[in-house]
Design an enzyme around this catalytic site. Structure first.
Site, PDB file in Angstrom:
ATOM      1  N   GLU A  63       0.797  -1.229   0.000  1.00 34.20           N
ATOM      2  CA  GLU A  63       0.000   0.000   0.000  1.00 34.20           C
ATOM      3  C   GLU A  63       0.828   1.277   0.000  1.00 34.20           C
ATOM      4  O   GLU A  63       0.476   2.252  -0.661  1.00 34.20           O
ATOM      5  CB  GLU A  63      -0.970   0.017   1.179  1.00 34.20           C
ATOM      6  CG  GLU A  63      -2.151  -0.925   1.011  1.00 34.20           C
ATOM      7  CD  GLU A  63      -1.789  -2.378   1.195  1.00 34.20           C
ATOM      8  OE1 GLU A  63      -0.745  -2.656   1.827  1.00 34.20           O
ATOM      9  OE2 GLU A  63      -2.525  -3.252   0.710  1.00 34.20           O
ATOM     10  N   HIS A 131     -11.573  -4.579   8.733  1.00 37.04           N
ATOM     11  CA  HIS A 131     -12.163  -4.386   7.396  1.00 37.04           C
ATOM     12  C   HIS A 131     -13.457  -3.597   7.495  1.00 37.04           C
ATOM     13  O   HIS A 131     -14.406  -3.863   6.760  1.00 37.04           O
ATOM     14  CB  HIS A 131     -12.453  -5.725   6.728  1.00 37.04           C
ATOM     15  CG  HIS A 131     -11.260  -6.467   6.265  1.00 37.04           C
ATOM     16  ND1 HIS A 131     -10.323  -6.988   7.116  1.00 37.04           N
ATOM     17  CD2 HIS A 131     -10.825  -6.769   5.016  1.00 37.04           C
ATOM     18  CE1 HIS A 131      -9.376  -7.597   6.425  1.00 37.04           C
ATOM     19  NE2 HIS A 131      -9.652  -7.474   5.150  1.00 37.04           N
TER      20      HIS A 131
HETATM   21  C1  LIG Z   1      -2.596  -4.660   4.013  1.00 36.63           C
HETATM   22  C2  LIG Z   1      -3.622  -5.423   3.268  1.00 36.63           C
HETATM   23  N1  LIG Z   1      -3.752  -5.239   1.928  1.00 36.63           N
HETATM   24  C3  LIG Z   1      -4.696  -5.905   1.225  1.00 36.63           C
HETATM   25  C4  LIG Z   1      -5.540  -6.787   1.854  1.00 36.63           C
HETATM   26  C5  LIG Z   1      -6.656  -7.498   1.072  1.00 36.63           C
HETATM   27  N2  LIG Z   1      -6.309  -8.912   0.953  1.00 36.63           N
HETATM   28  C6  LIG Z   1      -6.796  -9.833   1.809  1.00 36.63           C
HETATM   29  S1  LIG Z   1      -6.148 -11.360   1.507  1.00 36.63           S
HETATM   30  C7  LIG Z   1      -5.255 -10.772   0.199  1.00 36.63           C
HETATM   31  C8  LIG Z   1      -4.368 -11.707  -0.572  1.00 36.63           C
HETATM   32  C9  LIG Z   1      -3.319 -12.262   0.324  1.00 36.63           C
HETATM   33  O1  LIG Z   1      -2.518 -13.147  -0.408  1.00 36.63           O
HETATM   34  P1  LIG Z   1      -1.470 -14.038   0.361  1.00 36.63           P
HETATM   35  O2  LIG Z   1      -0.686 -13.203   1.309  1.00 36.63           O
HETATM   36  O3  LIG Z   1      -0.689 -14.799  -0.657  1.00 36.63           O
HETATM   37  O4  LIG Z   1      -2.343 -15.018   1.258  1.00 36.63           O
HETATM   38  P2  LIG Z   1      -3.422 -16.080   0.734  1.00 36.63           P
HETATM   39  O5  LIG Z   1      -4.723 -15.366   0.632  1.00 36.63           O
HETATM   40  O6  LIG Z   1      -2.937 -16.580  -0.589  1.00 36.63           O
HETATM   41  O7  LIG Z   1      -3.438 -17.147   1.775  1.00 36.63           O
HETATM   42  C10 LIG Z   1      -5.444  -9.414   0.006  1.00 36.63           C
HETATM   43  C11 LIG Z   1      -4.807  -8.603  -1.045  1.00 36.63           C
HETATM   44  C12 LIG Z   1      -5.380  -6.964   3.250  1.00 36.63           C
HETATM   45  N3  LIG Z   1      -6.199  -7.778   3.945  1.00 36.63           N
HETATM   46  N4  LIG Z   1      -4.419  -6.286   3.913  1.00 36.63           N
END
Ligand SMILES: Cc1ncc(C[n+]2csc(CCOP(=O)(O)OP(=O)(O)O)c2C)c(N)n1
Ligand SMILES: Cc1ncc(C[n+]2csc(CCOP(=O)(O)OP(=O)(O)O)c2C)c(N)n1
Ligand SMILES: [Mg+2]
Ligand SMILES: [Mg+2]
Lengths: 337, 332, 337, 332
Positions: A63, A131
C-alpha cells in the site's frame, strides 16, 4: 438516462476519464487481473480488457508503494486513480498520503502539483475490526488533502470525474453497503444507492453539499450510508410533525459551510450523523464550526450520532450495536427540541 | 549480483579535460557550500538544523554527470549535494536555508526539503525511505509517457530498512522502471553503525531479493561513480529497468548541526580523511597531466565566487510575507 | 525536591520504572548507541550504560517494526517504552498502532492486553513540514489508545510512570520546545518547563486535567506549549480585568470532561488552544462536547485557536504565522465576551 | 540459502504410528472443518466472508507438530488451519465464525481474527503482513524473558511485498529472535499470480537479504513440513535465531466466499488436486503399513464427531449481548 449502481457509476466515470485523458490510469491490487474481481468491489471489472494492463495496473500487496507511486506519477504528469481494497489499509500508506502527497506542493513552494485520487471503501459489513472502519476524519485533518464521500450513483460518478480532474490529492470514500455490487461481490444488508445517471457527461463539483430533504425544525448532516438512515428517520419524524432538513455534505474537505450554517440558522437545531467513531470524528468539526459561527442561532445542544469509541466488532448483534441506527437518530433529534 | 568495489585505478582517459575539471568543480562547490553553511549556521544565520554531506561529494557529482534537466532526482534529508549536482543554483539553495522568499521553495521547504522543479528535483524528502515510492512513481510516469528520461533516487543505507523502501524497490524491479537507486552508504545512520541495523554486509545484497542488478561502488572515487552510474543510466534509458548502486562513502561532518560524533573513533575519521574524494581526484588529475594546477585553481576560484554570490543573494533577499504561510496548499 | 527539565524528568521516570520492573524496556532509533544522542532529544541519554543494550534497544530505521514489536512484546508480558524521533513518523507506524495495538485486545474478546507506551515529540521548530506536526487528533480518534500530553516536568514524570504501568497502549506526546534539552540538542525558542520534582515516588493519574489558573470569565483549554501561551495571554487579559481560567487537560484520552464542563458552566465562555491544525484537531472534540453537554450554560460562541490548515512551513516568519500566538488567544477570548 | 524442495520420498520411519495417525487426523480435521464452514456459509449461518485453507492443511499440521501451548502462533486472514493445528478447539472457532458469545474471541473477532490466548494464539491478523512485526515482538519477549518458547508467524506469499514484513523480518534476523516465518506460498494473492507481484522465483530468496537461513519445502507433503519445521524450531529454541520456511502449496478453494476462480485454469487446479496433501499422506501411510485403513477410518470418524459437536455447540450457543460491543476496549 440510465439506472446505475454506485459500482457501475464509478466504473463509467473511470472509463470516460480514461478515454478523455490518456494521463489517467488505475493502480491497485487485483483491479485488472484477467478473470479476476475488478478490485474488491468490482468497480474496475472489465476495464483491463478495454484499456490493457498498463493502464489498469495490478500491484503487489504494497500500500505505501501504491500511494507513493501514485503521488510520484501525479507530480510527473499523470493522473492516477489509486485503489485500496478496504479503507482500513489506508493506515499502511499513511506516511505517503499525509507526509508526502499532501505536503509536496506546499514544500515545493507551489511549484508542483499532485493530481491523484485515492479510492477507499469504508463501512462495517460483519468482516470484523480490520475491514470495517470509517476513516474520513483521519484525512479531513490532513491539510493538502481533499475528502469526498458520495452517497448516490449520480454523485459518485460526477464527483469521481471531478476528483480525477482536480489538481490535488483527493481521498475518495465509498461505502461498501452502497456499491450495489453484483454476483460474488454482493453485500448482505446493502442499501440501494441506484440513481438516474444522465447519458451526457456531467460533473458534480467538489465542495458542494446537497439538501436531501427540506425541513424547518432540525438540521441533520449525514454522509454515506447515514444519509439513508437519516432520511428514514426524517420520514418517521415527519409523521410526528417534526420537519427535519437532511444535508449530505458530499465532500468533507472542502466543506460546504454556507449550506450547513444557513440551514442551522433556519432550524436552530443540529444533529450530525456519522458511522465514524464519535471522538474526533468529522462530526466534531461540524459541531465546532456551528458552535462558533452559528452560535447565536442555536436553540438547543448540538447532538452527534456516531459509532461508539470501540473497534468495529464482528458478530452481527454487536455490529448492530456499533453502527448508528434510525432509532438513535430519532432520539437525538428529539433531544435537541 | 554485487561484488566488491572495482579496485582497478579509475582512468581519466575516457573524459575530456573540460569534463574532468567540471567534476572537480562540482565536488569543490558542494564541499565549499557545506562548509559555508556550517559557518553561517554557527553564526545563527541559518535556522534550526543542517545535515551536511562533506566527504560524500563524489556520489551526486558522478551520478549527475549523466543526467538531463528533465530527469528526476529525489534527495534525502541530506540533500544539498544532490541539489547542487542536479543543477539547482547555490544561491537558491542558500536562500532556502535562510528561509528567504527567493529560496528554491520560497522558504517553505528549508534545508531538508531543497529541490527545484525547474531542474526536475522535487522537494527532498526528510522521511527516511519516503522518497523511494515517489521515485518509482515518477519513473512509472516516464515509462508510461514513453520518455527516455530517468529518475534517480538517493538514499542513505539506513533507509534500506524502511518498509516503503522495500515495497517500492520491488515494484521498480517488477515493472522494469527507469530508476537508479543510489545508496550513499556512509556507515552510519545518525549515530547507528551499519552492523547495528543490518545482518548482511551490503545494502546491494538486497537487490537480488527483487531480481534487480546492483553494483558496489567506491563512493569516494568520482570516476568509479561516473562509470557505474553510466551503466545504470544507460540501462534505464534503454528500457532495461532499474539498478541499485551502493556507493561506499563517509560523512566527514556530524549527522546534523553540532553532533559531537562521539559514537565513532577519531582513527576511523582519519582513515576516511585519507580517502577524501576531492583530494584523491585532484591527485589523480595532476598525475594524469591533462588538467593542470592552474585549471584547478581557476575552478576553485570560480567556486568561491559562486559561494560569495550565493551568500550575498541569500542575505539581500526578502523574507517571505507571513501571509504566504497560507498559500500553496491546494492548486486551483 | 529537585528542579528538573522535562527531558530529565522523563529520563528519571524511565530509570525508576526500569529499576522497579524488569519487564520494562526501551526500544527505538539512536536511543542507546554508545557515544550517541540518547534519542533525538536526549531523553534516554546514559540509560544504556546503566541498563545495557538489551533493555535500551537500538533499532534499524523501521517504525512499523518498532511499534509492532512493542505491541507484540507487550502482549507477551513485557512493558515496552517505544520511541519515535519525531511525531511525524508515527504515520509510518500507523497500521501497527491503529489497526493492531489498539484493536488486539478487543478482537481477542478481552483475553490479552497491550501495555505499551509510544513516546513522540511534536511541535514546530523550524525543521519544515515533516518534522513539525502536532498529531494528537490522529490518535484521540483511535478507540483503544490512550493519549497523554504533559506540559510540565512534574506531569511528564508522573504521567510517564502511570503510562508504563497502564495495561493499555498509550501515545505519549512531548513538545520539542518544552524538553529543556541541553548541549547539542538545545532548541531555539525553547520555553522552560522546569518544575519541582519530588524526590519520593509519585504518579500523575491518566485522565485528570489540571487548572493552571482560576478565573470566572472565560475558560481556556490548552495543551503542551499552548499552556504557556495561554497563561501569558491570561496574564495580559487580567490586567484588562478579564479573568481567564486555564485548563491543561494533560491527557486527551481519557479526557477529564467534568473538569472542563464544570469550568464552562462557571464561566459560560470557552476558547480552545492547540498547535494541531484547526480542522478536526482535538479542539474540535472539546468544542463538540461542550456544545452538547454544556450548551445551556454557554453565553457566547466557542472559539478555537489552532494552527491553520496548512503543512508546517520552514521559514521562521512563516512558522510564526503558523503557530498560534498570544495575540490570537487574546483576540479569541475577547470575541467570546 | 534456499534449495528446491527435497524430492526424496519422505520416510515415516522416524515417527510412531500414533504420531502418524495424529498428523492424518489433524489434516482431516482442518479439511472437514473448512468444507463444513463452506456449507454453513452457503446456508447463511456464517455471516460475511470466509477464507478457507483446503489444500494447505499439511503446513500448519506439520509446523504445530513441534509446538507447545506456550509457543505463540500468529495466523493470517486464512487462519482456521493455523488455529486448529495450534489446538484451538473446533467448537470455539466455529462459534466465533457464527458470532456467538462462546466463540474463542467472544464473537468480537470473527473468521479473520480467530485465535485463543489459552493456547497462545493471539487473534489472527487480517492486515496482510501486519502480523509479522507482532510476531517479532512476542519472540523478542521470549528471548528477553530467557524462555525457550518460540513464535510461529504464518504469512501468504503475497505478504512478502508488505513493508511491515521487510522491517520485521530484518529485525528478527538482526536480533536472532526465536521465530519461524512460515510462508504459505499458494501461488496466488487473491486473484494475483505470483509472477505479477514478484520478479524473483521464491519468497525464500529474500531471506538471504536479511542474513536469515531459509528452506523451500513441499507444503503438500506433511512429513517434509514436519522435518523442515523441526529444524527451524530446534534452531529457535536453541537461541540460534529465526528461519524462513517457504511451503509450496495450493489453495483448492476460492480466495474468499464464492470466488469463481476464473483467474486460474482448471488444468492447474487438477494438477494440484493430484498432489492433495491428505490423499498423498494416506497413500504413504497405507503403503508403509504401520498404520492401517482401520486406524484411518477411526480417525476420520472421530473427526466427523468433532465437527458435528462443533456445529451443535455453535448453533446452541447464545448470541452476545449487544451491550458487550462496548467492553474489552481497555483493560483497567
Ligand atoms: C494490508 C492489506 N492489503 C490488502 C488486503 C486485502 N487482501 C486480503 S487477503 C489478500 C491476498 C493475500 O494473499 P497471500 O498473502 O498470498 O495469502 P493467501 O490469501 O494466498 O493465503 C489481500 C490482497 C489486506 N487484507 N491487507
Ligand atoms: C522515517 C524516519 N525515521 C527516522 C528519521 C530520523 N532520521 C533522520 S536522518 C536519520 C538517519 C538516516 O541515516 P541514513 O539513511 O544512513 O542517511 P544518512 O543520514 O547517513 O545520510 C534518521 C534516523 C526520519 N527522518 N525519518
Ligand atoms: Mg548513513
Ligand atoms: Mg497466496
Amino acid at each position: 438516462m440510465a439506472q446505475m449502481t454506485i459500482a457501475q457509476a464509478l466504473r463509467e466515470a473511470i472509463r470516460e476519464e480514461m478515454l478523455r485523458d490518456e494521463r489517467v490510469f488505475c493502480i491497485g491490487e487485483d483491479i485488472g487481473v484477467k478473470g479476476g474481481f475488478g478490485g474488491a468491489f468490482t468497480v474496475t471489472l472489465g476495464l483491463s480488457d478495454e484499456f490493457g494492463h498498463e493502464r489498469i495496473l495490478d500491484t503487489p500487496i504494497s500500500e505505501a508503494m501504491i500511494a507513493g507511486v501514485a503521488a510520484g506519477a501525479a507530480l510527473a504528469g499523470m493522473r492516477p486513480i489509486a485503489d485500496v481494497q478496504y479503507g482500513d489499509f489506508l493506515f499502511n500508506m499513511m506516511d505517503q498520503l499525509a507526509n508526502q502527497a499532501a505536503k509536496l506542493r506546499y514544500m515545493s513552494g507551489g511549484t508542483l502539483a499532485v493530481p491523484m485520487v485515492m479510492r477507499a471503501p469504508v463501512g462495517a459489513t460483519a468482516r470484523g475490526s480490520q475491514h470495517a472502519q470509517s476513516l474520513e476524519a483521519f484525512f479531513t485533518h490532513v491539510p493538502g488533502l481533499k475528502v469526498v464521500c458520495p452517497s448516490t450513483a449520480y454523485d459518485a460518478k460526477g464527483l469521481l470525474k471531478s476528483a480525477v480532474r482536480d489538481d490535488n490529492p483527493v481521498i475518495f470514500f465509498e461505502h461498501k453497503l452502497l456499491y450495489g455490487s453484483k454476483g460474488a461481490r454482493q453485500e448482505k444488508g446493502a442499501v440501494s444507492a441506484v440513481s438516474e445517471v444522465p447519458d451526457e457527461e456531467y460533473l458534480v463539483p467538489i465542495g458542494q453539499g446537497a439538501v436531501r430533504r427540506e425541513g424547518r425544525d432540525v438540521t441533520i448532516v449525514a454522509n454515506l450510508l447515514m444519509v439513508y438512515k437519516a432520511m428514514n428517520a426524517a420520514e418517521t419524524l415527519a409523521q410526528e410533525g417534526i420537519e427535519v432538513e437532511v444535508i449530505d455534505p458530499r465532500t468533507l474537505v472542502p466543506l460546504d459551510k454556507p449550506l450547513i450554517l444557513d440551514s442551522v440558522r433556519k432550524t436552530g437545531r443540529m444533529v450530525i450523523v456519522e458511522e465514524d467513531n464519535l471522538t474526533n470524528g468529522w462530526g466534531a468539526e461540524v459541531a465546532a464550526l456551528v458552535a462558533d459561527e452559528a452560535f447565536e442561532w442555536l436553540d438547543g445542544p448540538i447532538k452527534r450520532v456516531a459509532a461508539p469509541d470501540v473497534p468495529p466488532p464482528f458478530a452481527p448483534p454487536l455490529e448492530r450495536a456499533y453502527v448508528p441506527t434510525e432509532a438513535q437518530i430519532i432520539a437525538a433529534v428529539k433531544s435537541t427540541l | 549480483m554485487s561484488d566488491a568495489p572495482a579496485t582497478a585505478a579509475p582512468t581519466t582517459a575516457a573524459y575530456s579535460p573540460q569534463q574532468l575539471v567540471n567534476l572537480y568543480r562540482m565536488m569543490q562547490l558542494i564541499r565549499r557550500f557545506e562548509i559555508t553553511c556550517n559557518e553561517l549556521y554557527m553564526q545563527g544565520k541559518i535556522p534550526s538544523t543542517l545535515h551536511l554531506c562533506t566527504g560524500q561529494e563524489a556520489v551526486p557529482t558522478g551520478v549527475s554527470f549523466h543526467l538531463r534537466a528533465s530527469d528526476y532526482v529525489f534527495g534525502t534529508h541530506r540533500p544539498h549535494g544532490h541539489a547542487l549536482a542536479k543543477g539547482v543554483r547555490a544561491e537558491h539553495i542558500l536562500a532556502e536555508l535562510y528561509g528567504k522568499a527567493t529560496g528554491s521553495c520560497k522558504g517553505k521547504g528549508g534545508s531538508m526539503h531543497v529541490g527545484d522543479m525547474a531542474v526536475s528535483m522535487p522537494p527532498a524528502i526528510a522521511i527516511v525511505g519516503g522518497n523511494v515510492p515517489l521515485a518509482a512513481g515518477t519513473a512509472l510516469a516516464q515509462k508510461m509517457r514513453r520518455l527516455d528520461d530517468v529518475t534517480v533516487c538517493y538514499f542513505g543505507e539506513g533507509a534500506a530498512n524502511e518498509g516503503a523502501w522495500h515495497e517500492a524497490v520491488n515494484a521498480a524491479a517488477l515493472w522494469s522502471l527507469p530508476v537508479i537507486f543510489v545508496c550513499e552508504n556512509n556507515l552510519y545512520a545518525a549515530s547507528t553503525p551499519f552492523e547495528t541495523a543490518f545482518r548482511v554486509r551490503h545494502v546491494a545484497d538486497r537487490a537480488d531479493a527483487y531480481g534487480m542488478p546492483s553494483e558496489i561502488v567506491d563512493g569516494n572515487a568520482v570516476l568509479d561513480v561516473v562509470a557505474a552510474a553510466g551503466r545504470a543510466v544507460a540501462r534505464a534509458r534503454a528500457g532495461e529497468g532499474p539498478t541499485m548502486l551502493e556507493c561506499l562513502t563517509y560523512r566527514q561532518a556530524g549527522h546534523s548541526r553540532s553532533d559531537p560524533r562521539t559514537y565513532r573513533t577519531k582513527e576511523e575519521e582519519a582513515e576516511w580523511a585519507e580517502r577524501d574524494p576531492i583530494a584523491r581526484f585532484t591527485a589523480l588529475l595532476l598525475a594524469d597531466g591533462r588538467v593542470t594546477q592552474g585549471d584547478i585553481d581557476a575552478a576553485s576560484a570560480a567556486v568561491e565566487d559562486e559561494i560569495a554570490a550565493a551568500i550575498a543573494f541569500a542575505e539581500s533577499s526578502p523574507e517571505p510575507d507571513p501571509a504566504d504561510a497560507l498559500t500553496d496548499v491546494f492548486k486551483d
